[in-house]
Design an enzyme around this catalytic site. Structure first.
Site, short mmCIF file in Angstrom:
data_model
loop_
_atom_site.label_atom_id
_atom_site.label_comp_id
_atom_site.label_asym_id
_atom_site.label_seq_id
_atom_site.Cartn_x
_atom_site.Cartn_y
_atom_site.Cartn_z
N SER A 254 0.86 -1.19 0.00
CA SER A 254 0.00 0.00 0.00
C SER A 254 0.89 1.23 0.00
CB SER A 254 -0.89 0.00 1.23
OG SER A 254 -0.12 0.32 2.37
N LYS A 255 0.24 2.39 -0.04
CA LYS A 255 0.99 3.66 -0.06
C LYS A 255 1.95 3.78 1.13
CE LYS A 255 -1.75 6.66 -2.91
NZ LYS A 255 -3.23 6.63 -2.79
N ARG A 256 1.59 3.13 2.21
CA ARG A 256 2.45 3.14 3.38
C ARG A 256 3.88 2.69 3.04
NH1 ARG A 256 2.21 -0.74 6.91
NH2 ARG A 256 0.70 -1.85 5.63
N HIS A 257 3.98 1.81 2.04
CA HIS A 257 5.29 1.26 1.68
C HIS A 257 6.05 2.15 0.70
CE1 HIS A 257 3.05 -2.47 2.89
NE2 HIS A 257 4.14 -2.57 3.62
N GLY A 258 5.51 3.34 0.43
CA GLY A 258 6.16 4.21 -0.56
C GLY A 258 5.31 4.27 -1.81
#
Ligand code: GLU
Length: 489
Positions: A254-258
């Site tokens: 997800s966006k959390r991972h970049g």
């Protein structure tokens, strides 16, 4: 003769395509190209509420950037069009009507409010949520009354109440769902738009799709599709659900991972070849160790058999590494061709355009080893184009020297190079290397001062090659300017 392979990528224009979407597109494309089949692009835009302006363009741009050309679809057309679902509503309506007439589907008049109360009640009782099938059991009279009230109905499909729905998945093997876990899902909404389930089944049939290869998240929809195929009397395609993509912490990417948007990588200087190679390895492998696999090799070797079941880890570091590999393997000419537009865009306005392709070609080998992405090029190369360099004059003064000795060294260097007949890397080296000894300083000290004077940077490409490309005029002017800075302060 075996049927020609026909596969599709069926994105919904609901946002910027992310790496998961495009991995699906790539696998379908590779399979089509490997099999000499047809790759179809179909736009699934029947969820009007989730449509996002510009999303379709972003999808097309992502596919184009990666070189994933489609044989049938928007813009190119084809014999099974239109390829945009909102232009095919009649076909879904017809299929829904056929299902209602055949007793496999029914009109449901339940209001959104009733459905919500039902869901709340189910949640309170800790029951699985799902339609309670009230309208499945309406008698003639009740049906007529609901109709007379003018309530626009939805059409729901009758799932079997018990038993199982098994199907084969080319990646997962046999998969079975208990029918009691499935409710009577909506196939046609009250505004006449189909749901994803109906539209994709109708289109996969009409477009003669042979293999449905899609993200793992659709696996749980497949029993519904299987029942729809059977009820409609359609032959089923083969299914292949691709493994989930995980972040390095093994949770769903997800966006959390970049960054997960494919266009972000285009815009930050990644090469489509590297991105394509990287995406191909998210769930597929050639042989468990080969990483750098050019496009033709991917096409030659791609197979569904070597797609794994296990989640594939998306590692930014691996992508960056892969990109560096591709940059270093590229011919200087090809790389220069990629760098040129990046420079055109990123160099300060003061640098006059168009840039000289020949000049960029001459500089490219000097930076090739140091580029991880194309976006690294402008800051590494700008001094080749700027008229005035800006740097703190202290940078000129190397360790163990002072302003005076630095100025003298630069004056001596200027004298030597100005007197050169031929301006070339070897001749520059011939006069500058012995000079260090004559000035009783280390070559590192002398070359360091010259480097800052002619490039404005402490770390720069090989000095003499750089000076050769910069040319006599720029170098002597910059040496003079550096000397100037050392006296005037
Ligand atoms: N429209 C669906 C999506 O956006 C396609 C699912 C499928 O391939 O069947 O992912």
């Amino acid at each position: 003769m075996a049927r020609q392979v026909r596969v599709r990528f069926a994105p919904s224009p609901t946002g910027e395509p992310h790496v998961g979407n495009i991995r699906t597109a790539l696998f379908n494309w590779l399979y089509a190209r490997h099999m000499g089949g047809v790759f179809i692009l179909r736009i699934e835009d029947t969820d009007v509420a989730r449509k996002v302006e510009g999303a379709l363009e972003a999808i097309l741009a992502s596919l184009r950037w990666l070189g994933l050309d489609w044989d049938e679809g928007p813009e190119v057309g084809g014999p099974y069009g239109p390829y945009v679902q909102s232009q095919r509503l009649k076909l879904y309506e017809e299929a829904a009507r056929k299902l209602v007439e055949g007793g496999d589907a029914y009109h449901c008049y339940c209001s959104p409010q009733r459905l919500q109360e039902m869901r709340e009640e189910q949640t309170r009782r800790k029951q699985p949520t799902g339609y309670d099938r009230r309208c499945r059991h309406l008698d003639e009279g009740e049906r007529a009354r609901a109709k007379a009230q003018g309530i626009p109905p939805v059409v729901r499909f009758k799932m079997p109440l018990d038993g199982q729905t098994p199907f084969d998945d080319l990646i997962r093997g046999e998969v079975t769902f208990a029918n009691e876990t499935q409710d009577d899902f909506v196939i046609l909404k009250s505004d006449g738009y189909p749901t994803y389930h109906l539209a994709s089944v109708v289109d996969d049939h009409l477009m003669e799709i042979t293999h449905v290869m899609r993200a793992d998240e659709w696996l749980s929809s497949t029993p519904r599709h299987v029942r729809l195929y059977d009820a409609l009397g359609y032959e089923k395609p083969l299914f292949a659900h691709l493994p989930i993509i995980l972040g390095p912490d093994r949770s769903k990417l997800s966006k959390r991972h970049g960054a997960v948007s494919v266009l972000h990588y285009r815009d930050t200087g990644y090469l489509p070849e590297a991105m394509g190679n990287f995406l191909a390895l998210l769930g597929w492998s050639l042989d468990d160790h080969t990483e750098v696999i050019p496009r033709e090799e991917l096409i030659r070797h791609f197979s569904i058999e070597r797609i794994g079941k296990a989640g594939a880890i998306f590692s930014q570091e691996k992508l960056a590494w892969m990109n560096g590999m591709y940059i270093r393997q590229m011919s200087q000419e090809a790389l220069a061709g990629r760098i040129l537009p990046t420079l055109e865009e990123a160099l300060p306005a003061a640098v006059s355009r168009p840039l000289s392709g020949e000049y960029v070609h001459a500089i490219t080998p000097l930076v090739q080893e140091r580029l991880k992405t194309l976006a690294d090029a402008p800051p590494l190369m700008d001094f080749f184009f700027l008229e005035e360099l800006e740097y703190p004059h202290e940078e000129l003064v190397q360790k163990g020297l002072d302003r005076d000795s630095t100025r003298k060294a630069l004056e001596a260097a200027l004298g030597r190079v100005a007197a050169l007949d031929a301006w070339s890397a070897p001749s520059l080296e011939d006069v500058l290397r012995p000079l260090a000894g004559e000035l009783e300083m280390k070559t590192g000290q002398l070359f360091g001062a010259i480097r800052v004077a002619v490039t404005g940077q402490r770390a720069a490409p090989p000095l003499f090659e750089t000076m050769a490309v910069l040319g006599r005029d720029r170098c002597t002017r910059r040496l003079r300017a550096a000397i100037e800075r050392l006296v005037s302060r």
